[in-house]
Each structure stands twice: as C-alpha cells, then as structure tokens.
Design a protein around this motif. Structure first.
Motif, PDB file in Angstrom:
ATOM      1  N   ALA A   1       0.806  -1.230   0.000  1.00 25.73           N
ATOM      2  CA  ALA A   1       0.000   0.000   0.000  1.00 25.73           C
ATOM      3  C   ALA A   1       0.830   1.267   0.000  1.00 25.73           C
ATOM      4  O   ALA A   1       0.326   2.330  -0.379  1.00 25.73           O
ATOM      5  CB  ALA A   1      -0.925   0.007   1.223  1.00 25.73           C
ATOM      6  N   LEU A   2       2.098   1.186   0.433  1.00 19.58           N
ATOM      7  CA  LEU A   2       2.903   2.395   0.624  1.00 19.58           C
ATOM      8  C   LEU A   2       4.237   2.307  -0.110  1.00 19.58           C
ATOM      9  O   LEU A   2       4.745   1.198  -0.344  1.00 19.58           O
ATOM     10  CB  LEU A   2       3.184   2.605   2.124  1.00 19.58           C
ATOM     11  CG  LEU A   2       1.996   2.859   3.052  1.00 19.58           C
ATOM     12  CD1 LEU A   2       2.467   2.764   4.502  1.00 19.58           C
ATOM     13  CD2 LEU A   2       1.380   4.219   2.780  1.00 19.58           C
ATOM     14  N   PRO A   3       4.820   3.457  -0.423  1.00 18.43           N
ATOM     15  CA  PRO A   3       6.197   3.447  -0.905  1.00 18.43           C
ATOM     16  C   PRO A   3       7.111   2.896   0.187  1.00 18.43           C
ATOM     17  O   PRO A   3       6.796   2.992   1.375  1.00 18.43           O
ATOM     18  CB  PRO A   3       6.493   4.926  -1.169  1.00 18.43           C
ATOM     19  CG  PRO A   3       5.173   5.603  -1.203  1.00 18.43           C
ATOM     20  CD  PRO A   3       4.252   4.808  -0.346  1.00 18.43           C
ATOM     21  N   ALA A   4       8.243   2.336  -0.200  1.00 20.68           N
ATOM     22  CA  ALA A   4       9.130   1.694   0.774  1.00 20.68           C
ATOM     23  C   ALA A   4       9.548   2.645   1.890  1.00 20.68           C
ATOM     24  O   ALA A   4       9.613   2.253   3.063  1.00 20.68           O
ATOM     25  CB  ALA A   4      10.359   1.142   0.055  1.00 20.68           C
ATOM     26  N   TYR A   5       9.806   3.914   1.553  1.00 19.61           N
ATOM     27  CA  TYR A   5      10.267   4.865   2.564  1.00 19.61           C
ATOM     28  C   TYR A   5       9.194   5.213   3.591  1.00 19.61           C
ATOM     29  O   TYR A   5       9.491   5.701   4.676  1.00 19.61           O
ATOM     30  CB  TYR A   5      10.785   6.150   1.908  1.00 19.61           C
ATOM     31  CG  TYR A   5       9.739   6.923   1.124  1.00 19.61           C
ATOM     32  CD1 TYR A   5       8.829   7.764   1.754  1.00 19.61           C
ATOM     33  CD2 TYR A   5       9.661   6.801  -0.258  1.00 19.61           C
ATOM     34  CE1 TYR A   5       7.862   8.454   1.039  1.00 19.61           C
ATOM     35  CE2 TYR A   5       8.701   7.489  -0.986  1.00 19.61           C
ATOM     36  CZ  TYR A   5       7.813   8.314  -0.334  1.00 19.61           C
ATOM     37  OH  TYR A   5       6.858   8.999  -1.035  1.00 19.61           O
ATOM     38  N   ALA A   6       7.916   4.987   3.242  1.00 14.48           N
ATOM     39  CA  ALA A   6       6.817   5.350   4.139  1.00 14.48           C
ATOM     40  C   ALA A   6       6.413   4.208   5.075  1.00 14.48           C
ATOM     41  O   ALA A   6       5.651   4.423   6.025  1.00 14.48           O
ATOM     42  CB  ALA A   6       5.605   5.794   3.332  1.00 14.48           C
ATOM     43  N   VAL A   7       6.918   3.004   4.832  1.00 14.78           N
ATOM     44  CA  VAL A   7       6.575   1.868   5.693  1.00 14.78           C
ATOM     45  C   VAL A   7       7.249   2.060   7.046  1.00 14.78           C
ATOM     46  O   VAL A   7       8.472   2.245   7.120  1.00 14.78           O
ATOM     47  CB  VAL A   7       7.042   0.538   5.059  1.00 14.78           C
ATOM     48  CG1 VAL A   7       6.779  -0.633   6.010  1.00 14.78           C
ATOM     49  CG2 VAL A   7       6.329   0.313   3.733  1.00 14.78           C
ATOM     50  N   PRO A   8       6.498   2.051   8.144  1.00 13.42           N
ATOM     51  CA  PRO A   8       7.092   2.284   9.469  1.00 13.42           C
ATOM     52  C   PRO A   8       8.184   1.263   9.787  1.00 13.42           C
ATOM     53  O   PRO A   8       8.054   0.075   9.481  1.00 13.42           O
ATOM     54  CB  PRO A   8       5.904   2.138  10.424  1.00 13.42           C
ATOM     55  CG  PRO A   8       4.704   2.389   9.580  1.00 13.42           C
ATOM     56  CD  PRO A   8       5.037   1.870   8.218  1.00 13.42           C
ATOM     57  N   LEU A   9       9.245   1.730  10.426  1.00 18.89           N
ATOM     58  CA  LEU A   9      10.328   0.846  10.836  1.00 18.89           C
ATOM     59  C   LEU A   9       9.996   0.155  12.158  1.00 18.89           C
ATOM     60  O   LEU A   9      10.395  -0.989  12.381  1.00 18.89           O
ATOM     61  CB  LEU A   9      11.622   1.647  10.988  1.00 18.89           C
ATOM     62  CG  LEU A   9      12.872   0.869  11.410  1.00 18.89           C
ATOM     63  CD1 LEU A   9      13.210  -0.220  10.403  1.00 18.89           C
ATOM     64  CD2 LEU A   9      14.054   1.817  11.600  1.00 18.89           C
ATOM     65  N   PHE A  10       9.221   0.856  13.012  1.00 21.57           N
ATOM     66  CA  PHE A  10       8.908   0.318  14.334  1.00 21.57           C
ATOM     67  C   PHE A  10       7.399   0.252  14.552  1.00 21.57           C
ATOM     68  O   PHE A  10       6.648   1.062  14.004  1.00 21.57           O
ATOM     69  CB  PHE A  10       9.521   1.200  15.431  1.00 21.57           C
ATOM     70  CG  PHE A  10      11.006   1.356  15.342  1.00 21.57           C
ATOM     71  CD1 PHE A  10      11.852   0.360  15.806  1.00 21.57           C
ATOM     72  CD2 PHE A  10      11.557   2.512  14.794  1.00 21.57           C
ATOM     73  CE1 PHE A  10      13.231   0.521  15.725  1.00 21.57           C
ATOM     74  CE2 PHE A  10      12.925   2.671  14.714  1.00 21.57           C
ATOM     75  CZ  PHE A  10      13.768   1.671  15.172  1.00 21.57           C
ATOM     76  N   ILE A  11       6.993  -0.704  15.373  1.00 17.97           N
ATOM     77  CA  ILE A  11       5.598  -0.816  15.803  1.00 17.97           C
ATOM     78  C   ILE A  11       5.565  -1.001  17.316  1.00 17.97           C
ATOM     79  O   ILE A  11       6.368  -1.750  17.886  1.00 17.97           O
ATOM     80  CB  ILE A  11       4.876  -1.986  15.103  1.00 17.97           C
ATOM     81  CG1 ILE A  11       4.538  -1.603  13.660  1.00 17.97           C
ATOM     82  CG2 ILE A  11       3.601  -2.388  15.847  1.00 17.97           C
ATOM     83  CD1 ILE A  11       3.853  -2.690  12.873  1.00 17.97           C
ATOM     84  N   ARG A  12       4.644  -0.300  17.934  1.00 16.32           N
ATOM     85  CA  ARG A  12       4.417  -0.418  19.378  1.00 16.32           C
ATOM     86  C   ARG A  12       2.970  -0.832  19.581  1.00 16.32           C
ATOM     87  O   ARG A  12       2.064  -0.240  18.975  1.00 16.32           O
ATOM     88  CB  ARG A  12       4.694   0.920  20.054  1.00 16.32           C
ATOM     89  CG  ARG A  12       4.348   0.996  21.534  1.00 16.32           C
ATOM     90  CD  ARG A  12       4.730   2.373  22.084  1.00 16.32           C
ATOM     91  NE  ARG A  12       4.365   2.537  23.484  1.00 16.32           N
ATOM     92  CZ  ARG A  12       4.721   3.570  24.237  1.00 16.32           C
ATOM     93  NH1 ARG A  12       5.467   4.545  23.714  1.00 16.32           N
ATOM     94  NH2 ARG A  12       4.353   3.657  25.504  1.00 16.32           N
TER      95      ARG A  12
END
Length: 601
Positions: free
Chosen positions: A532-543
């Motif tokens: 769904a997103l460009p690679a740079y927009a994919v979050p690196l972290f999830i909480r």
C-alpha cells in the motif's frame, strides 16, 4: 454524491452538479450571503442579540434538548438573561472575562449565553486539565469570575497551591454543597430578573466573545480569541449557506462545549435559523445512534476519530434507522468516507477546515466527496521544507506557491475583512504570522497545516506541520500511513509519528497500534504495508497498546510517544522492528545494534 478518490482534483462538472443541487434552498443560501456581506467588525450585532431575536420571533420553538428535557427559545433566553444579571451583580463588566469549567449540560450553555449577552468574554476551560496546566489556562485569561460545575471538583482541587486566580476573582459553584468561599451560582441566577440586558443591543461584532484553548497536545495550551464577528461569519457562511438547517431541525452535539466545533459550528448553525440543539453529556460510540434517535435529530457534528469509532461498532439492523440527513465536522478521513456514508445512509457530509485561531475556513458546501471544501477568502498553498519546518523562500525572499495537485503549507492573508484575533498571550501572536510573503509589507497567518490543492479553490487536509517527517530523502505524511494501517483487518487504531535513529538522517516511521486480535502477525502487516505504501513510508517500528491516548476532542497525544520512541527502558509495551519481510520483536541485542548503527533499516 460525486465520487472523488483521495487526492483527486475537483472536477468542474461535479462542482456544477453540487451547485445545482442547492437551488431548492436558494433562499437560505441568499440569506447567508446577505448576512455575510453585511457582517463587518464595526457593525452592531452579537451572539446574544441573535438569541434574543429568535426568542422574540419564535418564542415557543424548541431551543435546547438534553436527556428528556426541553427548553423553548423564550425560556432559554430568559435563563441566559438571569445568568447575565448574576454576572453583573458579581461585578463583571463588559469586556471582562468569566471562566467556565463545566461539562456538557444545559447550565453550561445558559451561563455561556449569559456571559456573552453582557458583553463579557467566556473563557471555556477544558475540564480534563489538572494542576499546572489548568492553572496556566486560568492565568492566560485572568478571569473576574469563575463558574465551576460540581462534576469538576477534582479539577478544582488540583489547583491547590497553584497561583491560578487573582485575589479579586469571584468564585461560583454550580451544584450541591457549595464549598466555603464560593457563591451558589444557581441561587444567584434564580434571584435575578429575566429581562434582556441593555448591553446586548450595543455590542459590536469586533468585540471578543470567547477564549478557546488549544488542546495542549504539543505543549501548554494557548487561549485563542473568538470574536462575535468570526462567530457571526461562521453562522452565515457555515450555518445558512452550507448546512441550511430549518426551524424544524435538531442538531445533535456530543462534542464538549469548550471546543469551537460545538460552540461555534453547532450552536451557530442552530441559531442561524432557529433550529434545536440536542446536547449530549459526552460522546459514546455505543449510545450515539440511540441518542440521535431519541432526540429525533436530523443532523449531527463530528471531529477527528469519532466516525472511525462509530464504524468500529458491530453492524446493526438499526444503522440506518434514523432521521439524519446531514453531518458536519472535520477530520473524516478519505479512506473511510464512502464506507461511513454508505453504512449509515447519510445524504450530505459538510466537511470543513478551520481552527480556533484561524482567520478563514473552508467548507464543503456542494456535497463533494473527500474534500474540506471551498473558501472565497484570500489564501495560498506554499512550498514547505519539512526538515527545517519552515516555508521555502525564493532568491527574492518571497514564498512559492505549489502547483495544482501539490501539497504545501496553507497560509491566509490577514486583512480588515479577515483579521487575526490571535491569542491572549501577545507573544504567541507574532510566531503565527508571516510577513513580506508575496510583496513587501503584506501579512499572512500560518495555519501550521499541510494541505493538497485540489483545484477550483478546494483543499484536502494532509497533515499537521511537525507530524509530517522526512525519511530516506522523502516526506512522509502520518495521515497517509495511518490510513494504510487502518485498512488492515484487526487494527482498530493507528497513530504514526517519526523517531530519531542513531546514524541516520531524518526520522524513521513508528506506529502505535491497538489491535482487535490477540496474536500479532508481523509478516502479514509488513506485506500489507509494502503493497500500500512506498518503501520509505513503511514504518520501521511498531508499538502495541491496548488503546491510544486521545484528547477530549479525539486528537491523538503524540508527545510522549515521540519522546519514548523505541527505547526499551522507557517502553514496557511490546515493540517490534521491521527486519526483512516481517516485524519482529525488538530485542536488547537489536536495540544495541540500532544504537551503534550496525543494524541498518
């Protein structure tokens, strides 16, 4: 309704269809245009005068609904007059401030009406504030009188030891068991006459009516000044020209009265043509439609995530069993716009853009999809540097407008017809103004918002400045990432923000998620986001969190989330990092590698 995908330009054909659809209500629109044209800062007119006129013209029409009680315009106006007289008896004079801290109930609205009828200023305190923050808000307004509802006893008690009130401030208690040193507000009002105060007929529109406090999501609150002029313009432009309520309508409001969406948008639209306001104690997703039905509401207001909360409720056969034809508010995300409208059968969505301190507003008056609407006033959308968090200037020192379809900083020209009322703290005013923007000597208000130019003088909200961050040389809008996350099954809420990673430029994306499912599937989420997103927009972290912290107006609190970042010592909740094709548990070993720069995102 005309369909527009998120980010699509407004098509002239769709706009013309929307204009034609308003023709059956052309008389109401014309009345709004006329009132808007006559609305000048030096004109005589006020909120209280509008209430008084309705009480004279339609005394038996319903003005206010609350639980199973009703007040006519004559009854409510008389009540407001007694409140005005009680303020005068306590020593309040025209232009002085009366602070009100009380929840949504009829007594609160009557007190507000009384204060503005006297020509005083109602400082609408957020009853969720405590201690130093609440004391700070009081100090910004320096009230002559404080009216506190008994349900706010905890908030008042938190002021113990704080230098919040001047020695001469009179304190009134609205409720049982009046504390020592306080006056019984209800008793003070009951002994006053109910005639219209003479001040109401002499108030000029440029005079202040309210102090509206910012939510304080990024620091201490500021008190923006709302004049009768801005309120009246909202009543004419948003109320008569856009919402076009009738005397038989009821607008349901579950938003707090200390917020402009309730006080100006809702009450203004209702007073525009003598409709009824149905006031709820507070928003409840599970009780929302039941209350709408019990009040026979034909319209309601929304803000922020309210619509998403309603969508997250289990589908019901009663979803379309109501009389609502119109909803008004801001913050309805494009990705849920159609789903919400179709599920609940809402005929018209009047999305708008505005802010308590702003000198302009955009309104979706022609029932277009996924837009904050149209504005006839002077504004511009200019190039913005997200790294420096400042507007870009050319070699001549002037700002640069974006092309149609582009995203930039929204600014509005400050003029006699569109003044900047500012804050009570004068030092905060200059920080919101841009000078020498397109020519020497001009002055523009900085909204602090990034918007998309959809053409034909329409915009779409994109993000708040400071929420948008830069990663791998690209700008990332948190709203777009949140939209992608919220499309994934099992995710109820998503809050996205940027965090610093040692050894890298910019900020990496991080998402705080509340999930309906107990099992976290990192691979499924990573796959969905990459699609769904460009690679740079994919979050690196999830909480992962049980629920997200929000303000009373459903704005996510991001300050603490940004500060804590992915620090294992500060965050006790589960943390994940994007590693290869999946989000994997953030271990102490990986955290150390991130700090040393040996783990390359």
């Amino acid at each position: 309704m005309s369909a527009t995908r998120s980010g699509d330009p407004i098509r002239l054909g769709d706009l013309l269809k929307g204009v034609i659809a308003t023709l059956p209500e052309v008389l109401t629109v014309q009345r709004g245009l006329w009132n808007l044209a006559l609305c000048k800062p030096t004109s005589i007119g006020s909120i209280g005068l509008q209430l008084q006129k309705l009480a004279d013209a339609t005394p038996h029409a319903t003005a206010l609904k609350f639980d199973d009680r009703r007040w006519t315009y004559a009854e409510f106006n008389a009540w407001a007059n007694r409140c005005a007289a009680a303020c005068r008896a306590a020593g309040v004079k025209r232009g002085q401030v009366v602070a009100i801290i009380s929840s949504n109930r009829p007594e609160t609205l009557a007190a507000i009406a009384g204060v503005v009828k006297l020509g005083a200023v109602a400082a609408m305190l957020n009853h969720n504030q405590r201690g130093k923050v609440l004391a700070h808000s009081l100090q910004l307004s320096t009230p002559r009188l404080l009216i506190a509802g008994e349900e706010c006893a905890e908030a008042i008690a938190s002021l113990d030891g704080e230098q919040a009130l001047d020695a001469g401030c009179v304190k009134c208690w609205d409720g049982a068991e009046t504390p020592t040193g306080w006056l019984d507000w209800s008793a003070e009002c009951d002994r006053q006459p109910s005639g219209n105060p003479p001040e109401t007929a002499t108030i000029q529109l440029k005079e202040p009516a309210f102090h509206i406090f910012t939510s304080g999501t990024t620091g201490l609150p500021k008190a923006s000044v709302m004049s009768h002029y801005r309120w009246q313009r909202g009543m004419a432009g948003l109320g008569q020209m856009t919402l076009r309520l009738h005397g038989s309508d009821t607008l349901y409001c579950a938003l707090p009265l200390y917020h402009n969406n309730a006080l100006t948008v809702c009450w203004g639209a209702v007073l525009a043509d003598g409709a009824a306001l149905a006031l709820s104690r507070k928003f409840s997703a599970s009780k929302f439609w039941d209350e709408v039905r019990s009040h026979e509401a034909t319209a309601f207001c929304y803000i922020g995530e309210l619509c998403r909360y309603l969508l997250n409720q289990p589908p019901s056969p009663k979803d379309r069993q109501h009389q609502v034809r119109l909803m008004v508010g801001n913050g309805l995300r494009p990705e849920i716009w159609d789903e919400f409208q179709n599920r609940f059968g809402i005929e018209r969505i009047a999305e708008f853009y505005g802010a308590s301190e702003s000198n302009l507003a955009f309104v979706n008056g022609f029932n277009l999809s996924k837009t904050a609407g149209f504005c006839p006033l002077s504004y511009a959308i200019v190039e913005f540097d997200t790294d420096a968090e400042t507007a870009v200037r050319n070699a001549k020192g002037r700002l640069i407008k974006v092309a149609r379809g582009g995203v930039g900083l929204l600014i509005s020209e400050v003029s006699e017809r569109a003044p900047f009322d500012g804050y009570t703290d004068k030092r905060a005013n200059e920080a919101k103004l841009l000078r020498d923007v397109f020519k020497k000597g001009d002055c523009w208000f900085n909204t602090g918002d990034l918007v998309r130019d959809q053409g034909l003088r329409h915009i779409q909200f994109v993000d708040r400045v400071g929420d948008t961050f830069r990663w791998k040389g690209e700008n990332v809008a948190t709203t777009e990432v949140e939209a992608a996350l919220n499309q994934i099954d099992g995710i109820d809420q998503a809050v996205v923000y940027g965090v610093e990673v040692p050894g890298t430029d910019g900020r990496a994306g991080m998402a705080s998620l509340s999930c309906a499912t107990k099992r976290f599937d990192g691979k499924r989420i990573a796959t969905a986001l990459r699609a769904a997103l460009p690679a740079y927009a994919v979050p690196l972290f999830i909480r992962l969190r049980k629920e997200q912290e929000v303000t009373a107006t459903f704005k996510y609190r991001k300050v603490d989330l940004k500060r804590e970042g992915f620090d294992l010592e500060q965050v006790s909740e589960p943390l994940y990092v994007l590693d290869g094709d999946s989000y994997r548990k953030l271990t102490a070993e990986t955290y150390t590698k991130l700090q040393s720069g040996s783990f390359r995102p």
